[in-house]
Scaffold this active site. Structure first.
Site, short mmCIF file in Angstrom:
data_model
loop_
_atom_site.label_atom_id
_atom_site.label_comp_id
_atom_site.label_asym_id
_atom_site.label_seq_id
_atom_site.Cartn_x
_atom_site.Cartn_y
_atom_site.Cartn_z
N ASP A 37 91.35 52.09 -3.99
CA ASP A 37 91.63 52.37 -2.50
C ASP A 37 90.10 52.61 -2.16
OD1 ASP A 37 92.47 53.31 0.29
OD2 ASP A 37 94.33 52.86 -0.91
N HIS A 95 91.41 56.07 3.81
CA HIS A 95 93.01 55.47 4.29
C HIS A 95 92.84 55.82 2.07
CE1 HIS A 95 94.41 51.83 2.87
NE2 HIS A 95 95.05 51.89 4.03
N SER A 108 100.50 50.41 3.87
CA SER A 108 99.60 50.99 2.86
C SER A 108 99.96 52.47 3.41
CB SER A 108 97.96 51.36 3.70
OG SER A 108 97.63 50.30 3.69
#
Length: 739
Positions: free
Chosen positions: A113, A186, A516
């Site tokens: 990520d 994220h 996600s």
């Protein structure tokens, strides 16, 4: 630098040229040097690669013809697919069923990520013993990151940027850290969702207050930063997957995707095959391109493809209009509230000089027309939170964000920079009717905090990508859905909750949505199953998660699709919504070996070179053997009927046979088959109808014959096969399509 075993990365030496003449431009394009990933046969690889250069298209073709070269693939850019969950999934009341000892802490979850914010409380290693000796990873040093940032919870952190830099140039370290540190948020969110430690008193500005925790709280976390401001590049992804495999992870979680391509051209599929061979489950997000059909990413059968559903929690914000009518929306706004009195109200499309002013894009609103007013903006094009900032910059005091047909009734809560709420398309239309009909419209917005027990839940998120599977229609995707809407988890201290540069707020936890978010839920649950059943293969773990997933609410009504307002289908939810407690004891599993996958590739009529590009070995399909895609031991069924030869409808009956093998992972029992179907024109025959298992790990094979009659092209219909011994229900969705 020694390169990864199956990765040969060719880096930049030249630069791009542009010409106004078409012919000259074409010639220049052919001569442009690009990054390519070269897959080589292991036995013909050098020990190391001392030189790296980018190639023109012609040079790449010449290289591909050389001995030992399996494939030469161009660099591909991938994109990220962007509390209450443990209770919603039943983990809080059944935690004792899952391993809590050292076994659980010997499972390693690798997350590819945007990196990690190691200071997050979700990486507290209290109560964890020493890092297991089998771990081979490390914490790499880089900008704002050193080895002391890791601990007994966060046991590995690496970063990969060669592919990115070869394409876009050096990383701008004034804007992001060239290290494992997460400047985006994220990566911290996904990794803490999968395996974050328990943190009491977590919330986002008071919303979703409670104990935040990942799915596998005692699992160790290793982070591989592959995504940067400019995207996630295939060379970096492959290098990271190879390193994660070598480090010894048990699960790889990847909330990113780049569309669909044949498996030998798909970076994630190639890397995931290598992981699968080493017993590593790879969980990937399905994508956020829903509700369009054929919108999936990451569809290889050796990948667990995860769609998104909602929780039973909401964050209501109410719109009160001057005509006395009230409407409900959602918001995470936490600042100074609006006055108690009604405020002047204006439509953005009437406060602009540009045709798309209704979207509240930067610089499109006329300050004199919005100052001191609440502004209604239409959703689309730019970020939802940015629209509110545009309103605020123009002098507006509040925003109502209205969905259009593209988003329908799906509501996603945001931590807006001014008082704002999002409403569905129908509500938005009613509010607009008032705006356009009242000569002096007024409104205000009230915020309702956090509400739980919202029903129905879950529902399939409209943004969640849908099937059918365009690469292999006989493999049903997505595999299942998991919570992916308004999920709270850890966040980076380098960026505000909106991700906008002008957002100076800093938070420890954030609430965001996307596949996600659903992907790491399944990654963490897979880690729990791996701890409980260390001998299970990735396919067995995926099977347990799929065959125990549920497709109805407790009242028997089918899980709804927010995009349509009707029952969702297996093309939306796959096998159903994940149920980790049931997955712990599935009764039977559909196991798949490496050889099974190789046979599957042969059934696709891939060439030896194409198969070798995936498997990285010399493999030739047996010319005397009959291969069939329908023989892959998948836990679900997809049956495409081809109507092309007979015009618009299939006039004659088409018969196809699927073969499956079940492995008993429970006690001795006899399972009986039952089929429910929506379509009478397809006959379904299961042989045998009963399977008796006398011992653990015993295998039994059965076949399902589907005989389909005439249906219009474009039709879809669904059925379900269940095997039950009275205690366990081993369910498989069946999807029919006529093309």
């Amino acid at each position: 630098m020694k390169m990864p075993k199956f990765l040969f990365l060719l880096l930049l030496l030249g630069f791009f040229h542009v010409s106004v003449a078409a012919i000259w431009k074409q010639q220049q394009q052919q001569q442009q040097k690009k990054t390519y990933i070269v897959h080589m046969a292991k036995f013909q690889m050098p020990a190391s690669f001392d030189e790296h250069t980018r190639l023109t298209d012609e040079e790449a073709k010449l290289l591909e013809a050389q001995p030992g070269i399996l494939s030469v693939l161009p660099e591909v850019r991938y994109e990220l697919h962007t509390t209450r969950t443990p209770e919603f999934l039943g983990l809080d009341k059944n935690e004792g069923l899952f391993p809590q000892s050292d076994i659980a802490s010997e499972v390693f979850v690798g997350v590819l990520d945007t990196g990690i914010w190691p200071e997050s409380l979700s990486f507290d290693d209290k109560g964890l013993g020493p890092v297991p000796s089998g771990w081979k990873g490390e914490c790499e040093v880089g900008k704002n990151f050193n080895t002391s940032n890791c601990n007994r919870k966060l046991i590995g952190a690496r970063f990969f940027s060669k592919g990115y830099e070869a394409t876009l140039g050096p990383i701008d370290e004034t804007k992001e850290s060239k290290s494992p540190r997460d400047d985006d948020g994220h990566g911290t969110h996904t990794s803490t969702t999968a395996a974050g430690s328990v943190v009491d008193g977590a919330s986002l500005f008071g919303y979703a207050a409670g104990a935040a925790r990942g799915m596998a709280t005692r699992a160790r976390v290793a982070v591989y930063k592959v995504c940067w401001i400019g995207g996630c590049f295939s060379a970096d992804i492959l290098a990271a997957m190879e390193k994660a495999i070598d480090d010894g992870v048990n699960v790889i979680s990847m909330s990113l995707g780049g569309g669909m391509a044949d498996y030998y051209k798909d970076t994630v599929a190639v890397g995931a095959f290598a992981a699968m061979e080493r017993g590593i489950l790879v969980s990937c997000s399905a994508g956020n391109a829903g509700p369009n059909s054929y919108s999936l990413s990451n569809v290889a059968p050796w990948i667990t493809t995860v769609g998104a559903g909602t929780l039973d929690r909401d964050f209501p914000a109410y719109v009160n209009l001057g005509n006395g009518k009230n409407f409900s929306g959602v918001s995470l706004y936490s600042g100074k509230p609006l006055p108690d009195s009604l405020i002047e109200f204006v439509y953005a499309g009437n406060a602009t000089n540009v045709t798309n002013g209704n979207l509240c894009m930067v610089g499109t609103l006329i300050p004199e027309k919005v100052a001191g007013k609440i502004v209604l903006c239409d959703r689309g094009i730019n970020a939802r939170v940015q629209k509110g900032f545009v309103v605020k910059q123009a002098g507006g005091v509040g925003m109502i964000l209205a969905n259009t047909a593209a988003n329908g009734e799906e509501l996603v809560a945001d931590a807006h920079l001014l008082p704002a709420t999002a409403v569905g398309e129908k509500t938005g239309d009613m509010i607009k009717n008032y705006l356009f009909s009242d000569p002096s419209p007024t409104a205000t917005i009230l915020f309702g905090g956090t509400k739980v027990g919202i029903q129905p839940s879950p529902v399939v998120a409209a943004f969640s990508s849908r099937g059918p599977n365009a690469i292999t229609p006989e493999i049903l995707k997505p595999d299942l859905i998991a919570p992916g809407v308004n999920i709270i988890a850890g966040w980076s201290g380098a960026v505000g909750p909106t991700g906008l540069s002008m957002d100076s707020r800093r938070v420890n936890f954030n609430i965001i949505s996307g596949t996600s978010m659903s992907c790491p839920h399944v990654s963490g649950l897979a880690a729990l199953l791996k701890a409980a059943h260390p001998d299970w293969s990735p396919a067995a773990i995926k099977s347990a998660l799929m065959t125990t997933a549920y497709i109805t609410y407790k009242n028997g009504i089918k899980i709804q699709d927010v995009a349509t307002g009707r029952a969702s289908t297996p093309f939306d939810h796959g096998a159903g919504h994940v149920d980790p407690v049931s997955a712990l004891d599935p009764g039977l599993v559909y196991d798949i070996t490496v050889d099974d996958y190789l046979d599957f590739l042969c059934a696709l009529q891939y060439t030896s070179l194409q198969i070798n590009s995936i498997a990285r070995r010399n493999f030739t399909c047996d010319a005397t053997k009959k291969y069939s895609v329908t023989d892959l031991n998948y836990p679900s069924f997809a049956i495409p009927f081809d109507t092309a030869q007979s015009g618009r409808t299939a006039a004659a009956t088409t018969t196809v046979k699927y073969t499956r093998t079940l492995t008993n992972v429970g006690t001795p029992a006899t399972y009986k088959a039952s089929v429910t179907s929506q379509v009478a024109s397809v006959k379904i025959l299961v042989e045998p109808e009963s399977l008796a298992f006398s011992q653990t790990n015993e295998k039994k094979t059965y076949t399902v014959t589907f005989s389909g009659g005439s249906m219009p092209s474009g039709t879809t219909s669904f059925a379900r096969l269940e095997w039950s011994d009275g205690k366990h229900v081993v369910g498989s969705p069946i999807a029919f399509s006529w093309t």
